[in-house]
Each structure stands twice: as C-alpha cells, then as structure tokens.
Design a protein around this motif. Structure first.
Motif, PDB file in Angstrom:
ATOM      1  N   THR A   1       0.850  -1.183   0.000  1.00 30.52           N
ATOM      2  CA  THR A   1       0.000   0.000   0.000  1.00 30.52           C
ATOM      3  C   THR A   1       0.885   1.231   0.000  1.00 30.52           C
ATOM      4  O   THR A   1       2.080   1.154   0.243  1.00 30.52           O
ATOM      5  N   ASP A   2       0.282   2.377  -0.240  1.00 29.23           N
ATOM      6  CA  ASP A   2       1.059   3.608  -0.225  1.00 29.23           C
ATOM      7  C   ASP A   2       1.676   3.855   1.140  1.00 29.23           C
ATOM      8  O   ASP A   2       2.742   4.433   1.256  1.00 29.23           O
TER       9      ASP A   2
ATOM     10  N   TRP B   1       4.071  -5.570  -6.562  1.00 27.37           N
ATOM     11  CA  TRP B   1       3.331  -4.322  -6.352  1.00 27.37           C
ATOM     12  C   TRP B   1       3.209  -3.560  -7.670  1.00 27.37           C
ATOM     13  O   TRP B   1       2.129  -3.122  -8.052  1.00 27.37           O
ATOM     14  N   TRP B   2       4.331  -3.400  -8.383  1.00 31.69           N
ATOM     15  CA  TRP B   2       4.344  -2.634  -9.625  1.00 31.69           C
ATOM     16  C   TRP B   2       3.458  -3.284 -10.680  1.00 31.69           C
ATOM     17  O   TRP B   2       2.713  -2.588 -11.376  1.00 31.69           O
TER      18      TRP B   2
ATOM     19  N   LEU C   1      -0.285  -2.449 -10.458  1.00 34.85           N
ATOM     20  CA  LEU C   1      -0.745  -1.074 -10.672  1.00 34.85           C
ATOM     21  C   LEU C   1      -1.308  -0.900 -12.080  1.00 34.85           C
ATOM     22  O   LEU C   1      -0.824  -1.516 -13.035  1.00 34.85           O
ATOM     23  N   SER C   2      -2.280  -0.043 -12.195  1.00 36.75           N
ATOM     24  CA  SER C   2      -2.807   0.318 -13.517  1.00 36.75           C
ATOM     25  C   SER C   2      -1.819   1.283 -14.176  1.00 36.75           C
ATOM     26  O   SER C   2      -0.974   1.880 -13.494  1.00 36.75           O
TER      27      SER C   2
ATOM     28  N   GLU D   1      -1.897   4.595 -12.390  1.00 36.78           N
ATOM     29  CA  GLU D   1      -1.234   4.537 -11.073  1.00 36.78           C
ATOM     30  C   GLU D   1       0.284   4.532 -11.240  1.00 36.78           C
ATOM     31  O   GLU D   1       1.003   5.186 -10.485  1.00 36.78           O
ATOM     32  N   LYS D   2       0.783   3.812 -12.245  1.00 37.46           N
ATOM     33  CA  LYS D   2       2.224   3.797 -12.505  1.00 37.46           C
ATOM     34  C   LYS D   2       2.730   5.189 -12.870  1.00 37.46           C
ATOM     35  O   LYS D   2       3.778   5.616 -12.380  1.00 37.46           O
TER      36      LYS D   2
ATOM     37  N   LYS E   1       1.403   8.034 -11.973  1.00 40.59           N
ATOM     38  CA  LYS E   1       1.401   8.836 -10.748  1.00 40.59           C
ATOM     39  C   LYS E   1       2.621   8.550  -9.888  1.00 40.59           C
ATOM     40  O   LYS E   1       3.237   9.461  -9.340  1.00 40.59           O
ATOM     41  N   VAL E   2       2.988   7.275  -9.759  1.00 39.36           N
ATOM     42  CA  VAL E   2       4.151   6.907  -8.958  1.00 39.36           C
ATOM     43  C   VAL E   2       5.419   7.480  -9.567  1.00 39.36           C
ATOM     44  O   VAL E   2       6.278   8.007  -8.850  1.00 39.36           O
TER      45      VAL E   2
END
Length: 108
Positions: free
Chosen positions: A2-3, A92-93, A96-97, A100-101, A103-104
């Motif tokens: 999680t974040d 985790w990676w 992610l959509s 989301e990737k 944004k990261v």
C-alpha cells in the motif's frame, strides 16, 4: 504494497528500477571520493544512483558489502531482505494500472 508501506521509499519507481537491475549478481558500487571534491557516489552498471536511494538501501539493510573492486570501490549486493523487497516491489508494480504507474513515476 500500500502507499503507507512504501511512503518512506525515496523515488519508488526509480528505487524499484535499481533493485531490479541489481538482481542477484550486479553490485552497486560505492565510490568514496571526498579527496576529489565530489563526495561519495554510487553507480550501477556505470549509471549513477541517487544518494537518497543508495542510503535508503544501506540503512534498511537491503544491501551489504561483498568486497572491493581492484580500484577500491565497495561492492554492495542485495541481502536476503533486499531480494524479498525486490520481489515484493515487482509484484506491487505489476498490480498497478497504467495511470497509477504514471502517478508513482511523477509524484514519487
């Protein structure tokens, strides 16, 4: 992940990239260089690694010294904990959509 569990990781996407490149066999090289005016630098396959990422890996016990090069650079390889974090990060990676990737990568 999680974040909350990744919030203390500097530049999460880049940190994961470093862990992926290191794998089991590519060492992170620590070049101690106060004499040349540049200070300590870290490289992986000839590319510079951000000091915050290298310090994070060392402080969390994710890398350990495995010897020195013939030029005196310290070779740092992944510990068992580092390998586990690497695998967890890859999972985790991949979960992610694309948004989301992005944004990261942009926000850290």
């Amino acid at each position: 992940m999680t974040d909350d569990s990744t919030s203390d990781i500097p530049a999460r996407a880049e940190t994961l990239r470093v862990l992926r490149f290191m794998g089991r066999y590519s060492p992170l090289l620590m070049l101690v260089g106060d004499d040349d005016g540049y200070g300590t630098r870290w490289t992986l396959s000839g590319q510079q690694v951000q000091p915050a990422i290298a310090r994070f890996l060392m402080e969390k016990g994710l890398v350990e010294e495995s010897g020195r090069t013939e030029f005196g650079a310290r070779k740092l390889t992944l510990t068992e904990a580092g390998l586990r974090v690497r695998e967890s990060g890859i999972r985790w990676w991949s979960g992610l959509s694309p948004l989301e990737k992005l944004k990261v990568v942009i926000l850290g």
